[in-house]
Design an enzyme around this catalytic site. Structure first.
Site, PDB file in Angstrom:
ATOM      1  N   VAL A 154       0.855  -1.195   0.000  1.00 27.85           N
ATOM      2  CA  VAL A 154       0.000   0.000   0.000  1.00 27.85           C
ATOM      3  C   VAL A 154       0.892   1.247   0.000  1.00 27.85           C
ATOM      4  CG1 VAL A 154      -1.830   1.241   1.173  1.00 27.85           C
ATOM      5  CG2 VAL A 154      -1.806  -1.267   1.229  1.00 27.85           C
ATOM      6  N   LYS A 155       0.704   2.058  -1.045  1.00 32.02           N
ATOM      7  CA  LYS A 155       1.528   3.259  -1.195  1.00 32.02           C
ATOM      8  C   LYS A 155       0.783   4.430  -0.562  1.00 32.02           C
ATOM      9  CE  LYS A 155       4.465   5.117  -4.889  1.00 32.02           C
ATOM     10  NZ  LYS A 155       4.611   5.209  -6.356  1.00 32.02           N
ATOM     11  N   VAL A 156       1.427   5.071   0.395  1.00 37.63           N
ATOM     12  CA  VAL A 156       0.761   6.087   1.227  1.00 37.63           C
ATOM     13  C   VAL A 156       1.576   7.378   1.163  1.00 37.63           C
ATOM     14  CG1 VAL A 156       0.027   6.607   3.592  1.00 37.63           C
ATOM     15  CG2 VAL A 156       0.028   4.232   2.796  1.00 37.63           C
TER      16      VAL A 156
END
Ligand code: G3P
Length: 217
Positions: A86-88
């Site tokens: 998950v890219k945050v």
């Protein structure tokens, strides 16, 4: 050093995978838009298609910017495939969400990182990867590679497990210098990966060998 490809284009991902040197994929909303992917279901299907091609981590970016929204979206993305990271974004609620995902065994990539302080926070929150954007730093007159070196030094000094993922790589020298200074991962467009192949003396040498080989048949 791991090689990721920075694209949402399935043909390019296949080409890099077939070369046998690909360790993963990074995407972002701009790259998804470039491929004309629209709507939540199509986006999820596209991420799944990417995961089906590669053996390795696939970064899928959240759009939400509040803690609850980032967590909901991230959990949905992570449910697509175990390869999903998950890219945050590096914002306050993003850091809180990275800590939540870390505590719940969901891998994260902290994106839009432009300073050592931001990279330190991402590591403290337990991010799997931190993504400093070196090309965009160079674009505004900064020194992107110096930032990679600074982050590598800080992580090594303190034994942080977060991997330094050099992003926004624009050309072959960027990639070589990231390798020299110890970036754990480089994510590049396909042309930069293929650019590693090229040397004029290889072409000249091959041409001569093939010409001479004709004399031996
Ligand atoms: O995926 C993030 C990063 O690699 C973006 O690169 O070329 O848009 O600055 P660029």
């Amino acid at each position: 050093m791991k090689f990721f490809i920075d694209t949402a284009n399935l043909d390019e991902i296949r080409e890099a995978h077939e070369l046998g040197v690909l360790d993963g994929v990074t995407t972002n909303p701009s790259l998804m838009a470039k491929e004309g992917i629209k709507g939540r279901d199509n986006i999820l299907r596209h991420y799944k298609a990417i995961c089906d091609i590669v053996n390795g981590d696939v970064s899928a970016e959240v759009i939400a910017t509040d803690f609850k929204g980032i967590v909901e979206e991230g959990e949905l993305l992570a449910s697509i495939d175990e390869k999903i990271v998950v890219k945050v974004p590096m914002i306050k609620d993003g850091v809180k969400a990275i800590r939540y995902f870390t505590d719940n065994n969901i891998k994260t990539n902290c994106t839009l990182v432009f300073s050592a302080g931001q990279a330190l926070l991402a590591a403290k929150a337990g991010a799997t990867y931190v993504s400093p954007f070196i090309g965009r730093i160079d674009d505004v007159g900064g020194d992107g590679l110096a930032l990679i070196q600074q982050i590598v030094n800080i992580y090594n000094t303190h034994g942080f497990a977060t991997e330094v993922l050099a992003a926004s790589i624009r050309h072959v020298p960027h990639l070589i210098q990231c390798a020299e200074i110890g970036a754990d991962v480089a994510t590049c467009p396909l042309n930069v990966i293929l650019g590693l192949l090229k040397h004029p003396l290889t072409d000249i040498g091959l041409e001569k060998f093939l010409a001479d080989a004709k004399k031996t048949v």
